[in-house]
Design a protein around this motif. Structure first.
Motif, PDB file in Angstrom:
ATOM      1  N   SER A 163       1.524  -9.337  -6.856  1.00  0.00           N
ATOM      2  CA  SER A 163       0.955 -10.224  -7.867  1.00  0.00           C
ATOM      3  C   SER A 163       1.870 -11.430  -8.028  1.00  0.00           C
ATOM      4  CB  SER A 163       0.814  -9.503  -9.209  1.00  0.00           C
ATOM      5  OG  SER A 163       0.365 -10.392 -10.214  1.00  0.00           O
ATOM      6  N   GLY A 164       1.373 -12.614  -7.690  1.00  0.00           N
ATOM      7  CA  GLY A 164       2.193 -13.813  -7.767  1.00  0.00           C
ATOM      8  C   GLY A 164       3.400 -13.697  -6.863  1.00  0.00           C
ATOM      9  N   SER A 165       4.576 -13.997  -7.416  1.00  0.00           N
ATOM     10  CA  SER A 165       5.820 -13.901  -6.652  1.00  0.00           C
ATOM     11  C   SER A 165       6.485 -12.538  -6.803  1.00  0.00           C
ATOM     12  CB  SER A 165       6.789 -15.005  -7.098  1.00  0.00           C
ATOM     13  OG  SER A 165       7.073 -14.873  -8.476  1.00  0.00           O
ATOM     14  N   GLY A 166       5.805 -11.605  -7.506  1.00  0.00           N
ATOM     15  CA  GLY A 166       6.365 -10.285  -7.735  1.00  0.00           C
ATOM     16  C   GLY A 166       7.322 -10.295  -8.923  1.00  0.00           C
ATOM     17  N   PRO A 167       7.884  -9.139  -9.252  1.00  0.00           N
ATOM     18  CA  PRO A 167       7.777  -7.870  -8.536  1.00  0.00           C
ATOM     19  C   PRO A 167       6.518  -7.066  -8.823  1.00  0.00           C
ATOM     20  CG  PRO A 167       9.167  -7.568 -10.450  1.00  0.00           C
ATOM     21  CD  PRO A 167       8.802  -9.032 -10.411  1.00  0.00           C
ATOM     22  N   SER A 168       5.638  -7.563  -9.729  1.00  0.00           N
ATOM     23  CA  SER A 168       4.419  -6.815 -10.004  1.00  0.00           C
ATOM     24  C   SER A 168       3.559  -6.697  -8.754  1.00  0.00           C
ATOM     25  CB  SER A 168       3.611  -7.486 -11.118  1.00  0.00           C
ATOM     26  OG  SER A 168       4.248  -7.332 -12.364  1.00  0.00           O
ATOM     27  N   VAL A 169       2.853  -5.590  -8.669  1.00  0.00           N
ATOM     28  CA  VAL A 169       1.912  -5.352  -7.577  1.00  0.00           C
ATOM     29  C   VAL A 169       0.558  -5.028  -8.196  1.00  0.00           C
ATOM     30  CG1 VAL A 169       3.660  -4.572  -5.943  1.00  0.00           C
ATOM     31  CG2 VAL A 169       2.565  -2.901  -7.464  1.00  0.00           C
ATOM     32  N   PHE A 170      -0.491  -5.180  -7.391  1.00  0.00           N
ATOM     33  CA  PHE A 170      -1.822  -4.890  -7.910  1.00  0.00           C
ATOM     34  C   PHE A 170      -2.689  -4.314  -6.796  1.00  0.00           C
ATOM     35  CE2 PHE A 170      -3.119  -8.585  -5.662  1.00  0.00           C
ATOM     36  CZ  PHE A 170      -4.504  -8.557  -5.562  1.00  0.00           C
ATOM     37  N   ALA A 171      -3.766  -3.663  -7.211  1.00  0.00           N
ATOM     38  CA  ALA A 171      -4.750  -3.152  -6.269  1.00  0.00           C
ATOM     39  C   ALA A 171      -6.132  -3.334  -6.867  1.00  0.00           C
ATOM     40  CB  ALA A 171      -4.503  -1.678  -5.965  1.00  0.00           C
ATOM     41  N   PHE A 172      -7.112  -3.580  -6.013  1.00  0.00           N
ATOM     42  CA  PHE A 172      -8.504  -3.583  -6.431  1.00  0.00           C
ATOM     43  C   PHE A 172      -9.129  -2.238  -6.087  1.00  0.00           C
ATOM     44  CE2 PHE A 172      -9.199  -8.429  -6.222  1.00  0.00           C
ATOM     45  CZ  PHE A 172      -9.172  -8.536  -7.601  1.00  0.00           C
ATOM     46  N   SER A 173     -10.058  -1.811  -6.935  1.00  0.00           N
ATOM     47  CA  SER A 173     -10.841  -0.608  -6.655  1.00  0.00           C
ATOM     48  C   SER A 173     -12.236  -0.781  -7.231  1.00  0.00           C
ATOM     49  CB  SER A 173     -10.160   0.637  -7.227  1.00  0.00           C
ATOM     50  OG  SER A 173      -9.926   0.486  -8.616  1.00  0.00           O
TER      51      SER A 173
END
Length: 313
Positions: free
Chosen positions: A262-272
């Protein structure tokens, strides 16, 4: 109609959407930031309180993105007579890759525009929000501020001039978002990016961006998933995020369509394709990080179609 005071919420956002560096982003239901703004007799902009930032944000009116954006807005519309006091309440982590500065800036701009009876459209507020991003992180990109301001999924077709396209949201699309408690400053993450790329990589990236947009228009979830791959930015940025590829593995095994930074991090994301699967994915990522001694914040969200909104005072 002008108002004496307003209380505004603006949402967090996921920028890039894996393959769309600096041109794609979407808004979340949570987290977000809140701004209280009230009229005062003395002309000028006064930032009177900032909470939730652990003292990390500037209190100087000209340097804080919220108050600086409001100042620029008032100059543009020719209202030097207006006096306001601003309270910024950070409800989301700073440096998370979830558009923290964008949420604050958009909340401030939406608040002042609402206070003055909405003389500008949301689209007309966008350039002021981009200037706020430039002040915050040294680069005036719109992939966070555009969805935070407009809601939904946005495509920035051009920056000069800004040309914004709102993309459709498939009805069952849900996001799992996890912020690992590690530090990845946006400026540092941008400096790692290559300035030249191989033509074959560019072709791959163009195909993925086009496929993602086509999937959104056709409600083709499999095409959305196949298109969520980045050969230009992610391989470099992933180095900064602990257990990135392990998070990808457990995410895809839990039923995700696609996974990325997500963006430059460190967050991450997933679609479902459902809230239930999205909830399982968020739990799987946070459990993995916990096993490695890394704390995190986890969220499950649909795509926020509304963007900023006025709250009760």
């Amino acid at each position: 109609m002008e108002k004496d005071k307003v209380h505004v919420f603006a949402p967090a956002t996921v920028a890039n959407m894996v393959c769309g560096f600096d041109i794609l982003g979407f808004a979340l239901d949570e987290p977000g930031d809140e701004v209280y703004m009230r009229r005062v007799d003395k002309p000028g902009v006064n930032l009177v309180q900032v909470t939730g930032d652990d003292g990390r944000l500037p209190r100087d009116t000209a340097k804080n993105t919220v108050s600086a954006s409001v100042l620029t807005y008032l100059q543009h519309i020719g209202r030097p007579d207006v006096g306001v006091e601003i309270e910024l309440h950070k409800q989301m982590p700073i440096g998370s890759g979830l558009g923290s500065s964008a949420a604050s800036t958009v909340a401030g701009l939406f608040a002042i525009n609402t206070l003055l009876g909405n003389p500008l459209s949301r689209q007309e507020l966008l350039p002021f929000a981009v200037l706020g991003e430039e002040l915050a992180c040294g680069h005036g990109h719109a992939d966070n501020v555009a969805p935070a301001l407009m809601g939904g999924i946005t495509l920035i077709r051009s920056y000069d001039p800004i040309d914004l396209v709102s993309l459709p949201v498939p009805p069952s699309l849900f996001a799992s978002v996890v912020f690992p408690h590690v530090d990845v400053p946006t400026r540092d993450a941008r400096q790692m990016i290559r300035t030249k790329v191989a033509l074959k990589d560019a072709v791959t990236q163009w195909g993925n961006i086009a496929g993602l947009v086509a999937g959104l228009y056709s409600n083709d979830y499999e095409l959305i998933g196949r298109s969520m791959h980045d050969v230009l930015i992610e391989p470099t940025r992933a180095i900064l995020i602990p257990e990135f590829y392990e998070m990808r593995r457990v995410t895809m095994e839990s039923g995700a369509l696609g996974f990325g930074i997500s963006g430059s991090g460190p967050s991450v994301f997933a679609f479902s394709r459902s809230k239930a699967v999205a909830t399982q994915i968020t739990a799987a990522i946070t459990e993995l990080l916990n096993k490695h001694g890394i704390g995190s914040n986890g969220y499950v969200s649909g795509v926020n179609a509304d963007g900023p909104r006025e709250l009760g005072n």
